[in-house]
Structure formats: C-alpha cells, structure tokens
Design a protein around this motif. Structure first.
Motif, PDB file in Angstrom:
ATOM      1  N   SER A 428      20.443  -4.007   5.909  1.00  0.00           N
ATOM      2  CA  SER A 428      18.731  -3.610   5.811  1.00  0.00           C
ATOM      3  C   SER A 428      18.159  -3.416   4.620  1.00  0.00           C
ATOM      4  N   ARG A 429      18.796  -2.346   3.593  1.00  0.00           N
ATOM      5  CA  ARG A 429      18.286  -1.782   2.649  1.00  0.00           C
ATOM      6  C   ARG A 429      18.265  -3.051   1.697  1.00  0.00           C
ATOM      7  N   SER A 430      19.366  -3.063   1.450  1.00  0.00           N
ATOM      8  CA  SER A 430      20.196  -4.686   0.616  1.00  0.00           C
ATOM      9  C   SER A 430      19.425  -5.814   0.407  1.00  0.00           C
ATOM     10  N   SER A 431      19.487  -6.437   1.409  1.00  0.00           N
ATOM     11  CA  SER A 431      18.810  -7.675   1.920  1.00  0.00           C
ATOM     12  C   SER A 431      17.666  -7.747   2.603  1.00  0.00           C
ATOM     13  N   SER A 432      16.573  -9.287   2.206  1.00  0.00           N
ATOM     14  CA  SER A 432      15.547  -9.124   2.837  1.00  0.00           C
ATOM     15  C   SER A 432      15.650 -10.183   3.578  1.00  0.00           C
ATOM     16  N   PRO A 433      14.713 -10.184   4.932  1.00  0.00           N
ATOM     17  CA  PRO A 433      15.224 -10.785   5.850  1.00  0.00           C
ATOM     18  C   PRO A 433      14.048 -12.867   5.402  1.00  0.00           C
ATOM     19  N   LEU A 434      15.190 -13.298   5.802  1.00  0.00           N
ATOM     20  CA  LEU A 434      13.899 -15.334   5.742  1.00  0.00           C
ATOM     21  C   LEU A 434      13.280 -15.659   6.964  1.00  0.00           C
ATOM     22  N   LEU A 435      12.024 -15.503   6.270  1.00  0.00           N
ATOM     23  CA  LEU A 435      11.004 -15.818   6.486  1.00  0.00           C
ATOM     24  C   LEU A 435      10.290 -17.097   7.454  1.00  0.00           C
ATOM     25  N   LYS A 436      10.425 -16.929   8.594  1.00  0.00           N
ATOM     26  CA  LYS A 436      10.135 -18.392   9.245  1.00  0.00           C
ATOM     27  C   LYS A 436       8.641 -19.489   9.142  1.00  0.00           C
ATOM     28  N   THR A 437       7.885 -18.470   9.348  1.00  0.00           N
ATOM     29  CA  THR A 437       6.238 -18.944   8.783  1.00  0.00           C
ATOM     30  C   THR A 437       5.351 -17.938   8.132  1.00  0.00           C
ATOM     31  N   ARG A 438       4.185 -18.540   8.010  1.00  0.00           N
ATOM     32  CA  ARG A 438       3.332 -18.017   7.377  1.00  0.00           C
ATOM     33  C   ARG A 438       2.473 -16.876   7.560  1.00  0.00           C
ATOM     34  N   CYS A 439       2.611 -16.912   8.849  1.00  0.00           N
ATOM     35  CA  CYS A 439       2.637 -15.942   9.386  1.00  0.00           C
ATOM     36  C   CYS A 439       2.059 -14.337   8.584  1.00  0.00           C
ATOM     37  N   SER A 440       0.932 -13.808   8.381  1.00  0.00           N
ATOM     38  CA  SER A 440       0.669 -12.368   7.740  1.00  0.00           C
ATOM     39  C   SER A 440       1.916 -11.099   9.152  1.00  0.00           C
ATOM     40  N   PHE A 441       1.851 -11.548  10.053  1.00  0.00           N
ATOM     41  CA  PHE A 441       2.418 -10.281  10.994  1.00  0.00           C
ATOM     42  C   PHE A 441       4.028 -10.187  10.757  1.00  0.00           C
ATOM     43  N   GLU A 442       4.601 -11.320  10.355  1.00  0.00           N
ATOM     44  CA  GLU A 442       5.667 -11.368   9.794  1.00  0.00           C
ATOM     45  C   GLU A 442       6.038 -10.750   8.886  1.00  0.00           C
ATOM     46  N   PHE A 443       5.265 -11.473   7.797  1.00  0.00           N
ATOM     47  CA  PHE A 443       5.426 -10.123   6.364  1.00  0.00           C
ATOM     48  C   PHE A 443       5.406  -8.842   6.476  1.00  0.00           C
ATOM     49  N   GLN A 444       4.790  -8.815   7.253  1.00  0.00           N
ATOM     50  CA  GLN A 444       4.282  -7.496   7.081  1.00  0.00           C
ATOM     51  C   GLN A 444       5.508  -6.077   7.117  1.00  0.00           C
ATOM     52  N   LEU A 445       5.930  -6.457   8.590  1.00  0.00           N
ATOM     53  CA  LEU A 445       7.010  -5.855   9.050  1.00  0.00           C
ATOM     54  C   LEU A 445       8.402  -6.324   8.684  1.00  0.00           C
ATOM     55  N   SER A 446       8.762  -7.094   7.963  1.00  0.00           N
ATOM     56  CA  SER A 446       9.604  -8.436   7.220  1.00  0.00           C
ATOM     57  C   SER A 446      10.155  -6.500   6.108  1.00  0.00           C
ATOM     58  N   ARG A 447       8.856  -5.849   5.854  1.00  0.00           N
ATOM     59  CA  ARG A 447       9.428  -5.050   4.598  1.00  0.00           C
ATOM     60  C   ARG A 447       9.544  -3.938   5.636  1.00  0.00           C
ATOM     61  N   LEU A 448       9.667  -3.095   6.816  1.00  0.00           N
ATOM     62  CA  LEU A 448       9.763  -1.918   6.847  1.00  0.00           C
ATOM     63  C   LEU A 448       9.964  -2.094   7.679  1.00  0.00           C
ATOM     64  N   TYR A 449      10.841  -2.961   8.973  1.00  0.00           N
ATOM     65  CA  TYR A 449      11.828  -3.039   9.882  1.00  0.00           C
ATOM     66  C   TYR A 449      13.479  -3.576   9.649  1.00  0.00           C
ATOM     67  N   THR A 450      14.243  -2.870  10.080  1.00  0.00           N
ATOM     68  CA  THR A 450      15.464  -2.568   9.644  1.00  0.00           C
ATOM     69  C   THR A 450      16.039  -4.047  10.029  1.00  0.00           C
ATOM     70  N   ARG A 451      16.810  -4.977   9.704  1.00  0.00           N
ATOM     71  CA  ARG A 451      17.218  -6.558  10.145  1.00  0.00           C
ATOM     72  C   ARG A 451      17.118  -6.905  11.843  1.00  0.00           C
ATOM     73  N   GLU A 452      17.981  -6.347  12.244  1.00  0.00           N
ATOM     74  CA  GLU A 452      17.912  -6.711  13.666  1.00  0.00           C
ATOM     75  C   GLU A 452      16.814  -6.232  14.502  1.00  0.00           C
ATOM     76  N   MET A 453      15.815  -5.121  14.175  1.00  0.00           N
ATOM     77  CA  MET A 453      14.561  -5.230  15.121  1.00  0.00           C
ATOM     78  C   MET A 453      13.716  -6.268  14.483  1.00  0.00           C
ATOM     79  N   PHE A 454      13.468  -6.457  13.464  1.00  0.00           N
ATOM     80  CA  PHE A 454      12.608  -7.339  12.664  1.00  0.00           C
ATOM     81  C   PHE A 454      13.061  -8.241  12.978  1.00  0.00           C
ATOM     82  N   MET A 455      14.030  -9.137  13.299  1.00  0.00           N
ATOM     83  CA  MET A 455      14.300 -10.356  13.757  1.00  0.00           C
ATOM     84  C   MET A 455      13.707 -10.167  15.582  1.00  0.00           C
TER      85      MET A 455
END
Length: 618
Positions: A428-455
């Motif tokens: 979760s700390r060493s990699s950034s998840p792949l974004l699938k949309t241009r939604c601002s909400f998706e980008f916002q939580l991609s920086r905060l949540y663990t990988r599993e919860m973000f998915m």
C-alpha cells in the motif's frame, strides 16, 4: 507468572520440584531496611553451587554440581510477587522420590506448617490442576467427546489425555517468547480447569486500533468440535481479519461467557466495542448485556442464512420459501417493505407456526439489515447475498482437530496472518493503484486508503455509471431528498431498475443513502457519489473518510490509552502502554532495511537511557 504472596510462589515451586524430582533451597532473600519486609528472593535447586573448601566433609559425598536451575522473583508495585527469571535445566540426574525441601525462613516471614496452611493448600491444588493432572481430568478420548456432546453445563473442560500439560506448556512458552502475552485460567472449587483465556502481544495492540467492531465466534463450541475454542476477531485497515483473543470454555452458560468477557475487558484496558456480532444465543445475549451494556449487539446475518437449509429444508416448497426469505432480507430497503415481504411469505406458504421462523422474526431488530442502519459494522455486516464471516482459524481447525495439534498450529496461523498484513502494508505504501476513471473521488482516496480498501471503493466509483436519473424528491430547509435510479444485476444475469433515496445537506456536509453502504462497509456508495457529483461537490466530505482504512493509520493514530491516563501505581498499565508505543516503532521498522537500522538504533539508545535511570537510583 505472578502470585498473591511469597508463600504462594514458594509453594508453587516446591510442588514443581517434587513433581520433577529435585529439592529446593532459598539462595538469596532481600528485605527493606526499615520494615524488614521481604521484596525479593532466588529459589534454586539444592545442587546449585559448590561447597567451600573449609566446609567440605570428606566422609560425605559431594552432592552439589553447580546446577543452574532457579527462579528469581520480586515484589512489584501491585503488591504481587512476579517471576522475573527462570532456569529449568538441571545438570544432574533427577530423582523420582524427593524428600521434604529445606525451608529457610527470613526475618519477618511466617509460614504455617504443612499441610495446615490454606494458602499452601490452594497453591498445591492449582499446581495439580495445571501440571500434575496431565491425564485430561481422567477422561479417555472417547468419553471426553461423549461428555461434551451430552453435557452443555459441564463444570470442567473435557480434555484428552495430556491436554492439560499441553495447555500449560503452551502458555509458558508463549509468555517466555512473546512480550506482553496475557493469560488467565478459571478453576472450579475441586481444582479442575474450567475455562481459559489468552491473547498475544500483537493482538492486544491491535485491539487499540481495530476494537471498534468485534465478531465473537463460538461456532467451535456450539457445534461440539473436539476443542471448545472461542475467538474475538476484528477487521484491520486492509479488511483482513485480525485476532483479538482466544478462549477455551467448558460450557455455553451465561456465567462462562461473563467470565470470558470480563477477562477480555481487563486485559484490553477497558476496551468496549461499538458493535459486537455473535451467533443467536440466549446465554451470549445475557452476558453481553452484563459486560458490554453500551455496545450494539447484533446477530451475524450470514450465520443465520447458513442455517436455512437445516431449519427449513424439510418444508414443502422449500425452494420457493428460501427465495421469498432472501428477497425479504436482502432486497428490502425500508422497515415497512421488510414487514410486508415477511408477512407475505408467512401467509403464502402457511408457516406461521414454524418455531425457528417465529423466533427469528422476534429477534429481527438484531439481524435484519433494515433495522441496523444506525450501527457501524466495518465490513462485517454480510449485508449482501453470498457474503459471510469466516472463522479466523478456518484452515487450521476441523471437527476432530485435537487440542495439542491446534496449540502447535496457533503460532503458525498468527505468523501467516501477520505476514499477510505486513506485505499489504508495504504494498500500500510503496505503490499507487491504477485509476480507472477521471472521477475526483477516486483520485482523492487513492492517496489515502490502503490498496485493498481503495479497490472496494473504486468498484463503487465504477458503478456510478450504472446509475442515472438523479432527481430531487423532497426539500425540507437545507435537507434535500434525491432519487437515484440504478440498473441492478439480478438473478439470470439480467438488469433490473431500482430506486434509491439519498439524503443530502450541503450545510452539514452530510450525505446518506438508504442502502446504508457507509455504515455497513465503511465507504460511500455509488448512489451517494451520484448525488455529490450532481451537486458539484468535488471532494468526499471529511466525515466519510475513515482513518481506520488509511495506509498510515497505525503510524498516525494513537489508541485511546494515552500516557496521562496510565495509573501511576499499576505496572501492568505501564507495560501495555510501553508495548503499544514500541510496536509502532516495529511496524515502521519492517518497511525497509533503512527503516530497520534506524528503528533498531533508536531502541538501543532508549534502552541505554533506561539503564542510566537505574544507575542513578542506585
């Protein structure tokens, strides 16, 4: 181990020595200058050391061998005697018959003679129950299983031959190798082991972070497994199950559960969860009301639905009844809809006299999703079909698994879980998840949540595109009710349009959907995101971003056991607080070799400073 008095500790070691086959003597004792109260002692094997040359009697054979076996104990702040050091190994043959040990009495210590001392009698009884009674309370393997099958109110654990010794060895090993390990045993008046509880150091620390929602699993006990195991389970910031304590219970009684819950609260520094999920059980219900009066007690929905084939399988039109029940439970959004669907099922299939359905309906406010929308579940609600809560030791415990085998696998299971969590932390700390949309909400939580919860949240963002027709339904001051339509995938792989009401208040920064995804799973649903987007909101309100899902949660969050609240006289609280603080260093230290080196150096420097304090006091 800790004892109420010096006599208790002394008698316990005497019992141990007689069983193993050696004699005991008091090597050293320490007394306070003014009161002459004893505050420290070393008990050793009688073969410890060597006689001085001038004391040697050449007519008698030398019996001392420099044996290292000993225990060192001290009176601590809680006025209990704590064992600080133990050496179990001897360097000589141990005898089967042991004569009465030499008793050296220090000034200010009075001891009653054997066997009149009540304290000594109690200590011997405890020792016999724990160590000498290795025959499993006298039960054979088959009779133990029969007793467990036919006695729900046993006053002792029904164990196989050698299980008591296995429990003792396990607890001793864990306490020696696992700092801050806690265990407590409950004995009957006859000295039989009745209940036991234990929790390792990491589980105690985890409760400070993830003790808000707890699943208490008594399925092994209620389903008459070979081992009467019960577990406390939480959910960590990756959505993984985390162990918060284990127990062995002799019976499913309110008294047994009350003892267990009170023990758990005591070792967790008074932790009281928001929500407790259990199976349906009257004894459990009464115990939770007694020990956790402020917690929300709910019945696990997946546990109830798993019993449907067993409880309803013999009914005529079972398949139709099952479908009708699933529709009432999972597809209704309002109480009035649930009541109507349930009533229709009862009337159509003529099952008004069915005892299980009747009792289930009486308990509906504790398990039906429409009644639990104000309760927080952190993903353990199983509010959708097919979801379930798996036992923590699912792959390690089966119907006939012996207790000794489970105790051997216990550390292996925990090690695997800890490894999975550590790997998820690093990922979760060493990699950034792949974004699938241009939604601002998706980008916002991609920086905060663990990988599993973000998915999991990302899936809701993707499904926003299956929603349409967002319209205002009702306005009441600053509060607006919106209607969101969604094409829902139903049976037969077809889509069906359903309506969802969403409450929105811009001034309060509040958005609540009738599907209750946030309270059930801990993140906003697709319907709420539609309404936020409809109103031009580009960021999720702060109240809907839960710290417990953040990738750096354990680094930034300090559990509610601050140093200022620690009792100045309670050394067990000191130990708990110190371990929590040290564990945060450990969690950070395993991220990389550089992290490890810095963490290790800091710990060594801290230890050196602590030693300086001790030297100044001397």
């Amino acid at each position: 181990m800790e004892f109420e008095s010096y006599d208790d500790a002394y008698n316990y070691y005497i019992c141990y020595a007689k069983e193993v086959g050696f004699r005991v003597r008091v090597k050293n004792s320490w007394f306070k200058r003014n009161s002459r109260e004893k505050y420290g002692a070393v008990l050793c094997c009688s073969s410890q050391g060597f006689k001085r040359i001038k004391d040697v009697n050449h007519l008698r054979k030398e019996t001392r061998t420099g044996c290292p076996a000993m225990i060192r104990m001290r009176l601590v702040e809680s006025q209990r005697w704590r064992v600080l050091e133990v050496m179990l190994e001897h360097n000589h043959m141990l005898g089967a018959k042991v004569h009465k040990s030499v008793k050296k009495m220090g000034t200010g210590t009075k001891r009653k003679s054997l066997p009149s001392s009540d304290a000594e009698g109690q200590t011997i009884k405890l020792y016999r129950a724990l160590v000498i009674d290795a025959g499993g309370n006298g039960n054979s393997n088959s009779s133990a299983r029969e007793d467990r099958a036919f006695s729900e109110f046993s006053n002792k654990l029904n164990l196989r031959r050698g299980d008591t010794q296995a429990i003792y060895n396990f607890l001793c090993r864990m306490q020696l190798t696992n700092p801050n390990f806690f265990y407590l045993m409950d004995f009957s008046d006859e000295g039989h082991l009745r209940n036991a509880f234990w929790v390792d150091a990491r589980s105690r620390a985890a409760c400070g972070y993830f003790g808000d929602v707890i699943y208490f699993d008594n399925s092994y006990l209620s389903n008459k497994f070979e081992i009467p195991l019960v577990t406390f389970v939480g959910i960590n910031h990756h959505g993984q199950s985390v162990l918060l304590g284990c127990g062995l219970l002799s019976s499913e009684t309110t008294e047994s559960y009350i003892w267990l819950f009170r023990t758990w609260v005591k070792c967790m520094s008074g932790c009281s969860p928001q929500t407790i999920i259990t199976d349906r059980c009257k004894a459990l219900q009464s115990a939770i009301v007694e020990v956790f009066p402020r917690s929300h007690h709910c019945f696990g929905l997946s546990l109830i639905m798993k019993k449907v084939p067993e409880k309803l399988g013999g009914l005529h039109n079972y398949d139709a009844i099952r479908k009708s029940l699933i529709k009432a439970v999972y597809e209704t959004l309002k109480v009035i809809e649930f009541e109507a669907a349930w009533g229709f099922m009862i009337q159509r299939f003529g099952v008004s006299d069915h005892e299980w359905l009747r009792s289930l309906y009486e308990d509906r406010v504790r398990w039906a999703p429409v009644y639990l929308k104000d309760k927080f579940f952190a993903g353990m609600s199983a509010a959708h079909p097919g979801e379930s809560i798996s036992p923590f030791f699912d792959r390690y415990v089966h119907k006939q698994t012996p207790l000794k085998e489970f105790l051997d696998k216990y550390e292996l299971a925990l090690h695997k879980k800890h490894k999975e969590e550590s790997f998820a932390d690093i990922e979760s700390r060493s990699s950034s998840p792949l974004l699938k949309t241009r939604c601002s909400f998706e980008f916002q939580l991609s920086r905060l949540y663990t990988r599993e919860m973000f998915m999991k949240f990302q899936l809701e963002v993707e499904e926003v595109y299956s929603c349409f027709g967002t319209t205002q339904l009702h306005v009441d001051g600053s509060i607006i009710i919106f209607l969101v339509k969604e094409r829902v995938l139903v049976e037969g792989n077809r889509r069906e349009i359903r309506d969802f009401e969403v409450l929105y208040s811009r001034t309060a920064g509040e958005v609540r959907c009738i599907c209750n995804c946030f309270n059930f799973y801990g993140y906003l649903c697709r319907h709420a995101l539609c309404v936020l987007n409809f109103n031009g909101v580009e960021e999720i309100p702060h109240k809907y971003i839960l710290s417990r899902w953040k990738k750096d949660y354990k680094r930034l969050y300090v559990p509610d056991h601050s140093t200022s609240s620690v009792d100045d006289t309670d050394c067990s609280q000191w130990s708990n607080q110190l371990f929590r603080s040290a564990l945060q260093v450990v969690e950070e230290g395993i991220l990389s070799l550089d992290h490890y080196n810095v963490a290790l150096q800091s710990l060594e420097e801290s230890l050196s400073k602590v030693h300086d304090v001790e030297q100044r006091q001397e």
